[in-house]
Enzyme design. Sequence first.
Site, PDB file in Angstrom:
ATOM      1  N   HIS B  80       0.822  -1.206   0.000  1.00  0.00           N
ATOM      2  CA  HIS B  80       0.000   0.000   0.000  1.00  0.00           C
ATOM      3  C   HIS B  80       0.863   1.267   0.000  1.00  0.00           C
ATOM      4  O   HIS B  80       0.575   2.230  -0.723  1.00  0.00           O
ATOM      5  CB  HIS B  80      -0.931  -0.003   1.215  1.00  0.00           C
ATOM      6  CG  HIS B  80      -1.636   1.289   1.443  1.00  0.00           C
ATOM      7  ND1 HIS B  80      -1.332   2.122   2.503  1.00  0.00           N
ATOM      8  CD2 HIS B  80      -2.609   1.903   0.734  1.00  0.00           C
ATOM      9  CE1 HIS B  80      -2.100   3.184   2.441  1.00  0.00           C
ATOM     10  NE2 HIS B  80      -2.883   3.085   1.396  1.00  0.00           N
ATOM     11  N   GLU B  83       2.003   1.876  -3.427  1.00  0.00           N
ATOM     12  CA  GLU B  83       0.944   2.438  -4.271  1.00  0.00           C
ATOM     13  C   GLU B  83       0.970   3.974  -4.158  1.00  0.00           C
ATOM     14  O   GLU B  83       0.851   4.697  -5.156  1.00  0.00           O
ATOM     15  CB  GLU B  83      -0.406   1.871  -3.824  1.00  0.00           C
ATOM     16  CG  GLU B  83      -1.581   2.420  -4.588  1.00  0.00           C
ATOM     17  CD  GLU B  83      -2.756   2.674  -3.670  1.00  0.00           C
ATOM     18  OE1 GLU B  83      -3.221   3.831  -3.626  1.00  0.00           O
ATOM     19  OE2 GLU B  83      -3.192   1.721  -2.974  1.00  0.00           O
ATOM     20  N   HIS B  84       1.185   4.470  -2.947  1.00  0.00           N
ATOM     21  CA  HIS B  84       1.318   5.932  -2.759  1.00  0.00           C
ATOM     22  C   HIS B  84       2.516   6.478  -3.534  1.00  0.00           C
ATOM     23  O   HIS B  84       2.433   7.523  -4.174  1.00  0.00           O
ATOM     24  CB  HIS B  84       1.487   6.250  -1.271  1.00  0.00           C
ATOM     25  CG  HIS B  84       0.209   6.296  -0.513  1.00  0.00           C
ATOM     26  ND1 HIS B  84      -0.234   7.442   0.115  1.00  0.00           N
ATOM     27  CD2 HIS B  84      -0.729   5.342  -0.271  1.00  0.00           C
ATOM     28  CE1 HIS B  84      -1.388   7.179   0.720  1.00  0.00           C
ATOM     29  NE2 HIS B  84      -1.709   5.915   0.509  1.00  0.00           N
ATOM     30  N   GLU B 160      -2.511   8.059   7.693  1.00  0.00           N
ATOM     31  CA  GLU B 160      -3.678   7.349   7.157  1.00  0.00           C
ATOM     32  C   GLU B 160      -4.061   6.211   8.110  1.00  0.00           C
ATOM     33  O   GLU B 160      -5.236   6.009   8.425  1.00  0.00           O
ATOM     34  CB  GLU B 160      -3.367   6.797   5.761  1.00  0.00           C
ATOM     35  CG  GLU B 160      -4.569   6.152   5.075  1.00  0.00           C
ATOM     36  CD  GLU B 160      -4.260   5.680   3.647  1.00  0.00           C
ATOM     37  OE1 GLU B 160      -3.196   6.036   3.093  1.00  0.00           O
ATOM     38  OE2 GLU B 160      -5.096   4.929   3.093  1.00  0.00           O
TER      39      GLU B 160
END
Lengths: 456, 456
Positions: B80, B83-84, B160
């Site tokens: 994840h 992905e950023h 997040e």
Amino acid sequence: MIFAQNRFFVLLLGLFGLFGVLSAHADTPSGNEAKIAHFTLENGMEVVVIPDHRAPIVTHMVWYKVGSADEPPGKSGIAHFFEHLMFKGTTNHQAGEFDRAISEIGGNNNAFTSYDYTAYFETVPADALETMMAFEADRMRNLVLDDEVITTERDVVLEERRSRIDNDPGALLNEEVNATLWQNQPYRIPVIGWMQEMEQLNRTDAQDFYDRYYTPNNAILVVAGDVDEKSVKEMAEKTYGKIARGPDLPPRKRPVEPEQNTRRSVTLRDARVSVPGFSVQWVVPSYNTAKPGEAEALDLLAEILGGGVRSRLYQELVVGKQIAVGTGASYSGTMLDDTSFTVYGAPVGQTPLDEVEKSVAAEIARIVDEGVSSDELEKAKKRFIRATIFARDRQSAMANIFGSTLATGGSVDDIAKWPEHISAVTPEQVKQVAARYLVPSRATIGYLLPQPESGN
Amino acid sequence: MIFAQNRFFVLLLGLFGLFGVLSAHADTPSGNEAKIAHFTLENGMEVVVIPDHRAPIVTHMVWYKVGSADEPPGKSGIAHFFEHLMFKGTTNHQAGEFDRAISEIGGNNNAFTSYDYTAYFETVPADALETMMAFEADRMRNLVLDDEVITTERDVVLEERRSRIDNDPGALLNEEVNATLWQNQPYRIPVIGWMQEMEQLNRTDAQDFYDRYYTPNNAILVVAGDVDEKSVKEMAEKTYGKIARGPDLPPRKRPVEPEQNTRRSVTLRDARVSVPGFSVQWVVPSYNTAKPGEAEALDLLAEILGGGVRSRLYQELVVGKQIAVGTGASYSGTMLDDTSFTVYGAPVGQTPLDEVEKSVAAEIARIVDEGVSSDELEKAKKRFIRATIFARDRQSAMANIFGSTLATGGSVDDIAKWPEHISAVTPEQVKQVAARYLVPSRATIGYLLPQPESGN
């Protein structure tokens, strides 16, 4: 070829030198800690010599700094499987030769695998030490790992799993309690391995494991008995010293636990269960991960709360209320990563399990609220240190204390200073660790119950 | 840059093409499945073209066959996090250029990470497709991963996690329920990662991950919209086709679940909880691991038991007894490994949670004992297939059905044949999967409860 885990693991560490679980093996003390030698061979192999001249006997151990918690993902059981393979043939000796050589001279030998280490030991007449070293050094590098050996021995460990775990509801429950208590740390995986992964272990897995971990620079030699540093050093150099240093391993950094926020329960109902029982576990620091004094305080908390017949749990639930057939507490401090603190109980006759569970919780709450008295603490320290000093008088126990401590991040100095660190623990520290770690909302409870029910 | 997991995960897969969770997005059908093209570029990149000429719009997606369940031990969150990082600068474009190019032409774009895949998508005017391909192909290999980018973006994903998980008791509970339901499979680890591991993710981790997984032979291009196979192929060859094939990856074989023998519960008490709730989960096969017909039967079981307002749970507990504010069932079939089947409920006002839980269990028991009627099953099939056909009419939903299926071991043929496989399911099959998998003694229950209590 035993493996160590769960309650069984605590027991085994008890037999093999976990501080505080040794009371059972008391003996008369002697003061031979002073002459202990500790050095390293040129190839990186660590050596500890513990002279003990009361009998012409020697305990020879080799500890490898690898256990089940070091296994690659999907290869659970390889550490313990490999321990079995170490008893097979080498390029110089047939399978069984080593064992025969030991039994012929009236010695004994075995090995065990745990989460953090794998150890091999022989107890033999002192004059056989160099022979033991020669055999042990030989199998450190010269094992013959062919497909036939792998297939045959894999069937043996699979059968060991069936008989030890799958046929024992308590063992099955322990596995799933561990997999629930540990959300991320590899202690969640059983030492013997998950069946479906054990079935897939192959020659390549074994060879890779052997080449990576079975090297002098990843091993600790511990010799206790009728020997002296000089002769042990000479023999070690002639045998182990001849083995080339292996590739340096990265630091043993494994996944650690995230913050835990939930209370979990794991229930196994099985027709084979006659006496129901429960255990409550918490994640707590080990001697290797704790802040100064915390591990010692946890050891004393376990001793006061549930360390044998003098403990609060035993006195209140078994002697006093007479609602439990068994109850106690244990702390496995000698671990590389965070470890667990366990309390457990089993009801008498028709007493509801729930009543025993509530009484155990009440005893914990009493320590969290009121702490322990200095008198009670001093008595616990005496029992505890005394037990360990007695234990240290046993050759194999001494060897195991040093091996397990050095293999889990501790030092010879830690062992020497341990009694004074225990003595320094205050009642406030015991109360603090109980309050900080034995939190009901972060406990994992295991229930072993008779007669299956829908439960839903 | 959203991540998919837990209930949220099911929801997201709902939005992004999980069969059976699409009813919400109904629309009028069209029959353009026929013209779907599927081919592979010379460098191994798979391509799916789904023509849809009703509007001059195109949905462009690239799916990488890597998700959080492929992460190395101790590196949770890297999929994840990466992905950023894909939204940062490349050797050819400044960070933000790609996003600006899209918004300037009135398009939109995003990306998501799940357990089994990571996908990037843009919806733009059809004539911008080649530009999208050029940008997407560029960041597949030319990302600039310097320490400053890493440090800045790591703070973003840490924040997040704080806002999405740590501030949300329900999300915290889901994490620990997953870590309890899955005793061995990597689905146990949260997609966003464990805080203490996310904090340690560094440039080397990111570079290794990029070099290993972000290659044309590990990617699937899905283009849906006002395009034809020929032009897409030409554009793909001019852009993605220029990228060199990467090293072949080993088969995606991950640790799988051992046999489960226990009933587990995970309880979170939190002052922020106003409405209590519970979920019950079981490990079940996915479309990729199931025997023929089982996954389809599980989809229909979820539909009949708890798929919306016509379901048994809703009709009995919300409409009938009026004891629940919400209840339902879901099955996440589009997964590479074994997946989970979930039922859940929340009591009305002062109704005890226990009463709702028992009623949900009773509805499951009723199907296990009595099965479902053929009439009920046929109605469920109609609703279900109809919903999916409607969904297939949505450009992005179509793209997502193909991407998620191909990234989890399925084929274009599986998608084509899916409606007839659903039609073939018998009442007996639905009863069988309920009896085989929804076993109370192997369930994992999550409880989200208000006002903290000692609980012990």
